[in-house]
Structures are given as C-alpha cells and as structure tokens.
Design a protein around this motif. Structure first.
Motif, PDB file in Angstrom:
ATOM      1  N   ILE A   1      -9.867   9.585   3.738  1.00 45.31           N
ATOM      2  CA  ILE A   1      -8.751   9.482   4.688  1.00 45.31           C
ATOM      3  C   ILE A   1      -7.517  10.265   4.226  1.00 45.31           C
ATOM      4  N   PRO A   2      -7.089  10.135   2.977  1.00 47.53           N
ATOM      5  CA  PRO A   2      -5.862  10.852   2.550  1.00 47.53           C
ATOM      6  C   PRO A   2      -6.068  12.365   2.554  1.00 47.53           C
ATOM      7  N   ASP A   3      -4.954  13.077   2.520  1.00 50.04           N
ATOM      8  CA  ASP A   3      -5.008  14.532   2.427  1.00 50.04           C
ATOM      9  C   ASP A   3      -5.718  14.936   1.144  1.00 50.04           C
ATOM     10  N   PRO A   4      -6.461  16.007   1.151  1.00 54.85           N
ATOM     11  CA  PRO A   4      -7.135  16.446  -0.079  1.00 54.85           C
ATOM     12  C   PRO A   4      -6.134  16.957  -1.112  1.00 54.85           C
TER      13      PRO A   4
ATOM     14  N   HIS B   1      -7.174   4.164   8.583  1.00 54.15           N
ATOM     15  CA  HIS B   1      -6.705   5.480   8.998  1.00 54.15           C
ATOM     16  C   HIS B   1      -5.399   5.365   9.776  1.00 54.15           C
ATOM     17  N   ARG B   2      -5.295   4.328  10.644  1.00 58.13           N
ATOM     18  CA  ARG B   2      -4.063   4.106  11.405  1.00 58.13           C
ATOM     19  C   ARG B   2      -2.904   3.772  10.471  1.00 58.13           C
ATOM     20  N   LYS B   3      -3.155   2.924   9.467  1.00 60.23           N
ATOM     21  CA  LYS B   3      -2.111   2.574   8.515  1.00 60.23           C
ATOM     22  C   LYS B   3      -1.629   3.805   7.748  1.00 60.23           C
ATOM     23  N   TYR B   4      -2.568   4.648   7.345  1.00 57.50           N
ATOM     24  CA  TYR B   4      -2.184   5.842   6.596  1.00 57.50           C
ATOM     25  C   TYR B   4      -1.360   6.786   7.475  1.00 57.50           C
ATOM     26  N   ARG B   5      -1.777   6.924   8.724  1.00 59.92           N
ATOM     27  CA  ARG B   5      -1.102   7.837   9.646  1.00 59.92           C
ATOM     28  C   ARG B   5       0.317   7.359   9.969  1.00 59.92           C
ATOM     29  N   THR B   6       0.495   6.024  10.067  1.00 58.61           N
ATOM     30  CA  THR B   6       1.817   5.480  10.422  1.00 58.61           C
ATOM     31  C   THR B   6       2.667   5.117   9.204  1.00 58.61           C
ATOM     32  N   GLY B   7       2.155   5.372   7.997  1.00 56.79           N
ATOM     33  CA  GLY B   7       2.940   5.124   6.792  1.00 56.79           C
ATOM     34  C   GLY B   7       2.974   3.682   6.344  1.00 56.79           C
ATOM     35  N   GLN B   8       2.040   2.843   6.825  1.00 55.33           N
ATOM     36  CA  GLN B   8       2.010   1.447   6.405  1.00 55.33           C
ATOM     37  C   GLN B   8       1.337   1.312   5.040  1.00 55.33           C
ATOM     38  N   PRO B   9       1.663   0.229   4.290  1.00 55.81           N
ATOM     39  CA  PRO B   9       0.948  -0.014   3.031  1.00 55.81           C
ATOM     40  C   PRO B   9      -0.542  -0.164   3.299  1.00 55.81           C
ATOM     41  N   LEU B  10      -1.354   0.455   2.469  1.00 59.07           N
ATOM     42  CA  LEU B  10      -2.794   0.463   2.698  1.00 59.07           C
ATOM     43  C   LEU B  10      -3.479  -0.776   2.146  1.00 59.07           C
ATOM     44  N   GLN B  11      -2.904  -1.378   1.115  1.00 60.41           N
ATOM     45  CA  GLN B  11      -3.511  -2.576   0.537  1.00 60.41           C
ATOM     46  C   GLN B  11      -3.177  -3.803   1.380  1.00 60.41           C
ATOM     47  N   ALA B  12      -4.153  -4.643   1.599  1.00 62.88           N
ATOM     48  CA  ALA B  12      -3.928  -5.885   2.335  1.00 62.88           C
ATOM     49  C   ALA B  12      -3.057  -6.813   1.490  1.00 62.88           C
ATOM     50  N   MET B  13      -1.920  -7.236   2.039  1.00 63.19           N
ATOM     51  CA  MET B  13      -0.984  -8.088   1.324  1.00 63.19           C
ATOM     52  C   MET B  13      -0.892  -9.427   2.037  1.00 63.19           C
ATOM     53  N   THR B  14      -0.838 -10.508   1.276  1.00 61.19           N
ATOM     54  CA  THR B  14      -0.688 -11.824   1.890  1.00 61.19           C
ATOM     55  C   THR B  14       0.788 -12.086   2.193  1.00 61.19           C
ATOM     56  N   PHE B  15       1.021 -13.064   3.067  1.00 57.67           N
ATOM     57  CA  PHE B  15       2.401 -13.425   3.393  1.00 57.67           C
ATOM     58  C   PHE B  15       3.128 -13.879   2.137  1.00 57.67           C
ATOM     59  N   GLY B  16       2.442 -14.640   1.270  1.00 61.07           N
ATOM     60  CA  GLY B  16       3.060 -15.118   0.033  1.00 61.07           C
ATOM     61  C   GLY B  16       3.464 -13.983  -0.878  1.00 61.07           C
ATOM     62  N   GLU B  17       2.611 -12.963  -0.975  1.00 58.46           N
ATOM     63  CA  GLU B  17       2.937 -11.809  -1.819  1.00 58.46           C
ATOM     64  C   GLU B  17       4.111 -11.032  -1.247  1.00 58.46           C
TER      65      GLU B  17
END
Length: 553
Positions: free
Chosen positions: A84-87, A119-135
């Motif tokens: 997904i990321p740029d080469p 892919h959508r998260k990467y394109r929109t600049g969102q964090p790629l790792q799943a984060m919990t509400f507590g974290e």
C-alpha cells in the motif's frame, strides 16, 4: 515486495538436545524420504522488505503456522498490505507501521485489516494501527496536560467521567469501531447502576442500605457532561483522522436542563423541617448506626429539598447575615449575596483590583479546587472578566474587613503570607473554596435556616436585583453573563410578594361590574395582610455549640 510471495516456508520445532533448541535442524521434521513430517513442528516464513533510508535490512519473520497453505495465505495477504505505501524511502515509515499491524494481528490471532480499509486510511492520512479508545484517551490526556490548552479543573472533570463511567465500557473498543450504539452502552450502564443503587436504598437489609449511603444517582445533567467528555475526545480523534465521524454527537439523551431556583417559602420550610426531624429520629433509632457521634448538620444537609437550587427570601437572607456578622468571612458572604460573585471569584479577589474610593471591584482572577490543590486561573468566561459596582453598605463592610485583616497582619508579623487576596486565612494564606462552601453551610445550619448552596447566594442576588426594580440587562451585567437569556433562564426566581403584586396588578386592569356589585353588597372584601414574613427561628441549629458545628469563633 509482491503480494504473490508465499513466505519461503520452512519448519521448526522446539525439541532440545544437550539443553539447546534444535529448531530447523531437528531430524524429526522430515520423513526418511526427505518430505516434511506433517505431525512435527510448525511452519515459519521469512521475507525481506525494502530497506529503510539508512540501508538497514528489514524482514517479515513469522511462525507458528499449522500448514504451508496457511503460511502462504497469510503472507500473500500481508504482502498486499505492505504494498500500500509508496515504494522506496518515501513509504518506509508507513510500511513499518503496517508491519507492526501484521505482527500484532498474528501474535493475537486476530484477522488482518481489510486491504480497502487500510488503503483508505493511508490515503486520508489516518493512523494505520488499530488503536483502542483507552489508548487514544491516554495519549489525548497526556497531550492536554502538556499543552495546557484546557483548564486543569476541566481536565480533572474529564478524568473523573472517564474513570467513573466511560472506562469500563469503551476502554478496549477499537477507535474505528466506536459507533453510536457503542457510545449508548455507556449510558445504558449508568442506568443499570442507578437502578441497582435505588434498589439498595430500599433494601430490607440494613447492611445493604449502609453500603450505598452517601452515593448519588447519576442524573440527566451529569449524563450530558459525560457525553460531552466523549464528544470532546472524539472531536480531536476526528480532526486527526483517527475516526471518520463523532459518534457521541449523534447520541440522544434526556435534555437535562439545569434546575431553576426555588424560593424557600413557609410551606416548603415546614415540609423540609418535618423531613429533617424524621431522618434525625431514624438515625437515632438505627441499630446498625456506626459508633460515631450523631452529627445533625450532615443529616440536615442530606435531607431532600424541593430543588437542587434553592433561594432564601429576603427575611431568611437577613437572618443569615445577622447571624454571620461576627464571622471572619462575613464580608465575603455579604459580597456574594448582594453582588452575585461566584465562589472562586470571591476567594480569588485581590485588593489591587478593588477601588474602595470609587466603589468598584474588578473581577480578574479566581481560585478553584483541582483535586486536593487550589489553583489560580482566569474567570469562568470572557464576560466574567469585568468591573462590578459596590453599594455603600458593602463598601463599609469591606473597609471594616480590611482593617481587621491589617490587624491580623500586624499580629503575625514576619510570618504573614502576602497573597494580596481580600479574603484569606488569619496568616494571609489563600482560602480553599471547598472549605468556604462548607463553612457557609454550617453557618446557615447554626442560624436555623433551610439549606442552600453557597452558589445559591448568586441566584438570590439575581432575584433581589429584579425585585428591586432593575431590568434584566442590568441584572445580567451584574452577574457578568454573556447573554441576558442565561440570566432569565437559570438565575431568576420570583419572590412570593413580587408575584402577588404582579397578580393583583394584572387583575386590576380588567373592570368587572359583577365584582363591584359584590363588594357593594358585602361592604368590602377582607384585605390581605401585607406584613413582612417573620424571620425564622433557629430551631435545628440552636442547641449545637459552635465547636459541635465545626465553626471557628
């Protein structure tokens, strides 16, 4: 890296020889013909990824797969995600983040994220790792503490809401799974706890009733504040593209309107006193009462009142002020009662902001309780930072208070703490706002009055201002509200005598022949007494000594 890679699978086991793990060298891994033994060891894979900007090699090493097919399928899916990321170096940081996502999913035996979602998260600049509400909450709180972009007391309230109501429901929920029904579960849980608390209060078991003594129902207003906490956190997450929308903003709750002031009329005082005496008798007769001295003040304070916001009549306020005249903080309570300062503003008032010659006080700072500490800060709102006019009576009281404070300063000498505050302890140190409130309530109890909060003196000041003929704009200006609607919606209560006068005036506008004939026939209607209400007798507080009440002489 191509998504068609299989992981270059091989097998390992944990057999040991001479204390050393054999790993891939264990002879049991293969059969005599050289084929893999399906009943021994697990499959492992290793793939090299594009090197980082420093040239250091990076690998995707994973193991523990039950079959070569399972290994190959996992590596193919992982390869698509890593593509997904740029080469090259441009996509290295994102690629490393995805690598951690893959490793974590494999370790926790959870599915890999969908390719489209990542892919959508990467394109929109969102964090790629799943984060919990507590974290995310922990990161958000630490950022607020570092940036200091919200009041410390406000942040403390957010923390209280999280620890008390939010954490048990949302702590382990992934941020991308925080939907409206998810947030609604917070309030479902609050309702469940409220139901359990009410059941415990009416239990036949005294021990159960004792276990919930002092605990309060979480009402509509608090629920609104809890939702506001979640909404504030999710708003930051939305700006950072951690979530795509703010679920808390869509949760529907009871409006939770703030209570309006209710006057302590004679009938209400009588009903309250009866309830207080009943509670007092119950506590005295209780078999399971703790072996402590029965403190009537706390029973009086806990007795239900008609509204959370109660306002004294002018006669009741006069009785309190007469009783408190000799108290060190009399001037503070007088100032709040007539000019409507907030508690923190009165505690934070400085002599440098008070022009006794001109009769003005500039409200420019306040003291607030933040946990067990007292903090100085700006007034509550921009409109709160203003100059208020002082009447001649208040000026005389402030002058007398200033004289006494100078005498205390002389008595303490070099040990005097020069805080510049108008109202202090005897040594000049700052007051604790919470203590000022409790001291006020104990004075009211000793005066034989029905209970009100210290903040209710501010409500009373608004009522007195309107009763004196001041218009809403003048009253709103005195209270330093940002709009007149806040004053009219919350801080105004109609005194009974004002309401009666208004009713008579309205009725007099309509000419009635039948009423005139009735008056002529009966020789006149009986008049209504206009005598001022008598001041309350100090019933519940009169037999307690000042020491019993915890009031300093």
């Amino acid at each position: 890296m191509s998504h068609t890679l299989t992981g270059n699978g091989y097998k390992r086991c944990k057999c040991r020889e001479n204390g050393r793990e054999l790993g891939a060298k264990c002879p049991k891994l293969r059969r005599k013909g050289g084929t893999w033994n399906p009943h021994h060891g697990t499959w492992h894979g290793k793939e090299e990824l594009p090197a980082g900007p420093d040239g250091k090699r990076v690998y995707l090493r994973l193991g523990g797969f039950r079959s070569e097919t399972e290994l190959s399928a996992f590596y193919q899916q992982a390869g698509r995600l890593l593509d997904i990321p740029d080469p090259g170096p441009e996509g290295h940081e994102a690629r490393m983040e995805i690598l951690e996502v893959i490793k974590e999913a494999h370790q926790k035996h959870t599915p890999l994220p969908a390719h489209e979602e990542l892919h959508r998260k990467y394109r929109t600049g969102q964090p790629l790792q799943a984060m919990t509400f507590g974290e995310y909450w922990q990161q958000w709180k630490e950022r607020r503490e570092r940036l200091k972009d919200i009041r410390e007391s406000t942040l403390l309230g957010y923390v209280s809401h999280y620890e008390t109501h939010i954490r048990e429901v949302l702590e382990k929920v992934r941020m991308d799974k925080v939907f409206v029904p998810t947030v609604e579960r917070v309030f479902t849980r609050i309702d469940e706890k409220n139901t359990a608390l009410l059941a415990a209060r009416t239990s036949d078991d005294p021990a159960v009733r004792a276990s919930v003594r002092g605990k309060r129902i979480t009402g509509p207003v608090t629920k609104q504040r809890v939702r506001a906490t979640i909404r504030t956190v999710l708003a930051s997450a939305e700006r950072e593209h951690v979530v795509s929308f703010n679920a808390a903003a869509l949760v529907k709750l009871d409006p939770g309107r703030k209570a309006k002031g209710v006057i302590w009329t004679g009938a209400r005082v009588k009903a309250f006193d009866a309830g207080y005496e009943e509670r007092l008798a119950t506590e005295r007769a209780a078999k399971f009462r703790p072996k402590k001295r029965l403190e009537r003040f706390k029973i009086w304070l806990a007795t239900p009142r008609p509204s959370p916001v109660m306002v004294w009549t002018p006669a009741q306020l006069g009785a309190f002020l007469d009783h408190a005249t000799t108290d060190r903080l009399y001037a503070l309570y007088h100032l709040i009662a007539f000019r409507g300062l907030r508690r923190g503003e009165a505690c934070g008032a400085r002599w440098v902001d008070c022009e006794l010659d001109e009769g003005t006080l500039a409200v420019s700072t306040q003291l607030t309780n933040v946990g067990k500490k007292v903090r100085e800060g700006a007034p509550k709102t921009e409109a709160s930072d203003a100059i208020i006019a002082l009447d001649r009576g208040t000026l005389r009281i402030l002058l007398a208070h200033r004289e006494r404070q100078l005498q205390e300063r002389a008595a303490f000498g070099a040990s005097w703490i020069d805080t510049g505050r108008m109202f202090t302890w005897e040594d000049g140190s700052e007051l604790k706002p919470d203590w000022v409130s409790e001291h006020f309530e104990r004075l009211a109890f000793a005066a034989g009055l029905p209970p009100i909060r210290l903040h209710d003196l501010r409500h009373g000041a608004a009522t007195l201002s309107l009763a004196a003929g001041n218009d809403m704009k003048t009253t709103s200006s005195m209270l330093r509200h940002s709009s007149q609607s806040i004053t009219s919606d919350i801080y105004t209560s109609v005194l009974p005598e004002i309401a009666h006068a208004a009713a008579e005036a309205s009725a007099a506008l309509v000419p009635r022949r039948a009423v005139a004939e009735e008056v002529s026939a009966t020789g006149g209607l009986p008049s209504v007494s206009q005598a001022a209400p008598a001041r309350p007798e100090a019933s519940h507080g009169s037999s307690d000594t000042m020491d019993d009440l915890g009031i300093q002489k």
